[in-house]
Design a protein around this motif. Structure first.
Motif, PDB file in Angstrom:
ATOM      1  N   GLU A  19       0.673  -1.193   0.095  1.00 27.40           N
ATOM      2  CA  GLU A  19       0.103  -0.034   0.183  1.00 27.40           C
ATOM      3  C   GLU A  19       0.937   1.160  -0.072  1.00 27.40           C
ATOM      4  O   GLU A  19       0.662   2.252  -0.857  1.00 27.40           O
ATOM      5  CB  GLU A  19      -0.844  -0.016   1.182  1.00 27.40           C
ATOM      6  CG  GLU A  19      -2.081  -1.129   0.943  1.00 27.40           C
ATOM      7  CD  GLU A  19      -2.858  -0.996   2.454  1.00 27.40           C
ATOM      8  OE1 GLU A  19      -2.542  -0.329   3.316  1.00 27.40           O
ATOM      9  OE2 GLU A  19      -3.669  -2.112   2.598  1.00 27.40           O
ATOM     10  N   LEU A  20       1.893   1.384   0.715  1.00 21.64           N
ATOM     11  CA  LEU A  20       2.721   2.446   0.863  1.00 21.64           C
ATOM     12  C   LEU A  20       3.380   2.586  -0.508  1.00 21.64           C
ATOM     13  O   LEU A  20       3.552   3.872  -1.085  1.00 21.64           O
ATOM     14  CB  LEU A  20       3.770   2.161   1.924  1.00 21.64           C
ATOM     15  CG  LEU A  20       3.423   2.325   3.246  1.00 21.64           C
ATOM     16  CD1 LEU A  20       4.540   2.029   4.444  1.00 21.64           C
ATOM     17  CD2 LEU A  20       2.924   3.911   3.659  1.00 21.64           C
ATOM     18  N   ALA A  47       2.967   5.794  -3.200  1.00 24.96           N
ATOM     19  CA  ALA A  47       3.849   6.858  -3.261  1.00 24.96           C
ATOM     20  C   ALA A  47       4.573   7.219  -4.484  1.00 24.96           C
ATOM     21  O   ALA A  47       5.145   6.539  -5.336  1.00 24.96           O
ATOM     22  CB  ALA A  47       5.235   6.124  -2.521  1.00 24.96           C
ATOM     23  N   ARG A  48       3.895   8.486  -5.029  1.00 24.48           N
ATOM     24  CA  ARG A  48       4.404   8.775  -6.344  1.00 24.48           C
ATOM     25  C   ARG A  48       5.880   9.610  -6.247  1.00 24.48           C
ATOM     26  O   ARG A  48       6.477   9.907  -7.218  1.00 24.48           O
ATOM     27  CB  ARG A  48       3.500  10.067  -6.889  1.00 24.48           C
ATOM     28  CG  ARG A  48       1.967   9.534  -6.770  1.00 24.48           C
ATOM     29  CD  ARG A  48       1.859   8.077  -7.499  1.00 24.48           C
ATOM     30  NE  ARG A  48       2.700   7.772  -8.650  1.00 24.48           N
ATOM     31  CZ  ARG A  48       3.283   6.881  -9.473  1.00 24.48           C
ATOM     32  NH1 ARG A  48       3.120   5.818  -8.760  1.00 24.48           N
ATOM     33  NH2 ARG A  48       3.593   6.983 -10.437  1.00 24.48           N
ATOM     34  N   ALA A  87       3.537  11.465  -0.919  1.00 26.80           N
ATOM     35  CA  ALA A  87       4.914  11.226  -0.902  1.00 26.80           C
ATOM     36  C   ALA A  87       4.984  10.267   0.385  1.00 26.80           C
ATOM     37  O   ALA A  87       4.196  10.138   1.179  1.00 26.80           O
ATOM     38  CB  ALA A  87       5.762  12.536  -0.468  1.00 26.80           C
ATOM     39  N   LEU A  88       6.257   9.601   0.171  1.00 27.17           N
ATOM     40  CA  LEU A  88       6.751   8.621   1.541  1.00 27.17           C
ATOM     41  C   LEU A  88       8.163   8.885   2.001  1.00 27.17           C
ATOM     42  O   LEU A  88       9.029   9.335   0.765  1.00 27.17           O
ATOM     43  CB  LEU A  88       6.555   7.117   1.043  1.00 27.17           C
ATOM     44  CG  LEU A  88       7.314   5.990   1.609  1.00 27.17           C
ATOM     45  CD1 LEU A  88       6.382   5.981   2.912  1.00 27.17           C
ATOM     46  CD2 LEU A  88       7.278   4.579   1.011  1.00 27.17           C
ATOM     47  N   GLY A 140       3.838  16.190   7.149  1.00 28.91           N
ATOM     48  CA  GLY A 140       2.636  15.540   6.677  1.00 28.91           C
ATOM     49  C   GLY A 140       2.846  14.422   5.664  1.00 28.91           C
ATOM     50  O   GLY A 140       2.141  14.161   5.005  1.00 28.91           O
ATOM     51  N   VAL A 141       4.089  13.880   5.798  1.00 25.52           N
ATOM     52  CA  VAL A 141       4.404  12.939   4.648  1.00 25.52           C
ATOM     53  C   VAL A 141       4.511  11.538   5.690  1.00 25.52           C
ATOM     54  O   VAL A 141       4.912  11.246   6.684  1.00 25.52           O
ATOM     55  CB  VAL A 141       5.843  13.057   4.188  1.00 25.52           C
ATOM     56  CG1 VAL A 141       6.481  11.849   3.311  1.00 25.52           C
ATOM     57  CG2 VAL A 141       5.861  14.412   3.297  1.00 25.52           C
ATOM     58  N   ALA A 142       3.834  10.345   4.849  1.00 28.18           N
ATOM     59  CA  ALA A 142       3.938   9.154   5.416  1.00 28.18           C
ATOM     60  C   ALA A 142       5.230   8.667   5.586  1.00 28.18           C
ATOM     61  O   ALA A 142       6.279   9.039   4.857  1.00 28.18           O
ATOM     62  CB  ALA A 142       3.278   8.064   4.525  1.00 28.18           C
ATOM     63  N   PHE A 143       5.780   7.714   6.418  1.00 26.58           N
ATOM     64  CA  PHE A 143       7.119   7.246   6.927  1.00 26.58           C
ATOM     65  C   PHE A 143       7.197   5.957   6.969  1.00 26.58           C
ATOM     66  O   PHE A 143       6.310   5.109   7.714  1.00 26.58           O
ATOM     67  CB  PHE A 143       7.381   8.095   8.502  1.00 26.58           C
ATOM     68  CG  PHE A 143       8.951   7.589   8.906  1.00 26.58           C
ATOM     69  CD1 PHE A 143       9.985   8.234   8.346  1.00 26.58           C
ATOM     70  CD2 PHE A 143       8.996   6.393   9.520  1.00 26.58           C
ATOM     71  CE1 PHE A 143      11.058   8.047   8.734  1.00 26.58           C
ATOM     72  CE2 PHE A 143      10.264   6.407  10.158  1.00 26.58           C
ATOM     73  CZ  PHE A 143      11.426   7.089   9.921  1.00 26.58           C
ATOM     74  N   LEU A 144       8.338   5.496   6.523  1.00 27.71           N
ATOM     75  CA  LEU A 144       8.676   4.116   6.747  1.00 27.71           C
ATOM     76  C   LEU A 144       9.827   4.038   7.309  1.00 27.71           C
ATOM     77  O   LEU A 144      10.988   4.800   6.723  1.00 27.71           O
ATOM     78  CB  LEU A 144       8.592   3.380   5.394  1.00 27.71           C
ATOM     79  CG  LEU A 144       9.296   1.852   5.168  1.00 27.71           C
ATOM     80  CD1 LEU A 144       8.457   0.841   6.033  1.00 27.71           C
ATOM     81  CD2 LEU A 144       9.547   1.416   3.838  1.00 27.71           C
ATOM     82  N   GLY A 145      10.204   3.355   8.327  1.00 27.89           N
ATOM     83  CA  GLY A 145      11.330   3.045   9.055  1.00 27.89           C
ATOM     84  C   GLY A 145      12.151   2.210   8.452  1.00 27.89           C
ATOM     85  O   GLY A 145      11.920   0.955   8.585  1.00 27.89           O
TER      86      GLY A 145
END
Length: 245
Positions: free
Chosen positions: A20-21, A25-26, A189-190, A206-211
């Protein structure tokens, strides 16, 4: 329900989250040191911090740093501490340049993060746009990416440390610069990062985050800071992006 079943469900849930992420993510904003490479794998960041402290003390500036700052073994802690006391000064400019030179030396022995190179190329190939948002010098990022044949995947969107050190993460300045230059809404964005400061900057922007956490210590730091999606390897993310191809 057995523990094996529970574990399988958790893995499946994480894979779905990554898909999904990746699909949303464009624009992908990458931290540099950590998710892309271990910059100081063969050139100790601890020693760099010690050398910066020694350089300050050789100039009679021992009192600029607290004991905790001297013992931090983090070059950015030293740099920001001096900037807080002498913002915009020639001293800060010289210290920042000394750090940049050490980072440039470190690129020769930097260790690529496993799966980072193919992930970057694959994400670019499926149509996402990529940018770097880092506290390292942009000169260092360009040097490293050029050695890996990756600079065309990011250029010109490389946003790193300037002499305005109050703009370093966790301030979202470099993320906002990237989003503005690329004409992207934060929701498209991611951010991929490996420190709490990356997470805080992403949240503020306000951006999604992946650690990304290569060990349990880094994972704990991210979880304690509030990160909800963390990977120990970029391999499952690469597989999630490949599905889009």
């Amino acid at each position: 329900m057995t523990s094996d079943t529970t574990q399988t469900e958790l893995v499946t849930e994480k894979i779905e989250t990554l898909r999904e992420l990746a699909a949303r993510a464009r624009v992908v904003l990458w931290d540099f040191d950590g998710p892309i490479c271990r910059l100081f794998a063969g050139h100790s960041a601890d020693k760099v911090a010690e050398d910066l402290v020694d350089w300050l003390e050789s100039r009679g500036l021992h009192g600029l740093l607290t004991e905790d700052e001297r013992r931090s073994l983090d070059p950015h802690v030293v740099l920001r501490a001096v900037d807080r006391r002498h913002p915009g000064s020639d001293l800060v400019a010289e210290l920042e340049e000394r750090l940049t030179q050490e980072e440039l030396r470190a690129t020769a022995s930097a260790m690529p993060t496993p799966y980072a190179d193919p992930l970057i190329r694959t994400w670019k190939a499926v149509g996402s746009r990529l940018a770097i948002a880092t506290n390292n010098s942009p000169r260092v990022v360009r040097e490293y990416l050029a050695t890996r044949g990756l600079i065309s995947c990011f250029a010109p969107h490389i946003y790193g440390r300037t002499q305005e050190l109050d703009h370093l993460k966790p301030d979202p300045h470099c993320l906002n610069r990237a989003l503005s230059a690329m004409g992207s809404a934060p929701s498209a964005a991611l951010m991929i990062g490996d420190t709490p400061s990356d997470l805080l900057a992403a949240n503020e922007a306000g951006v999604a985050f992946l650690g990304y956490a290569r060990n349990e210590h880094k994972q704990k730091l991210l979880r304690d800071a509030g990160a909800t999606t963390i990977v120990a390897s970029l391999e499952p993310l690469l597989e999630a992006v490949r599905i889009q191809a």
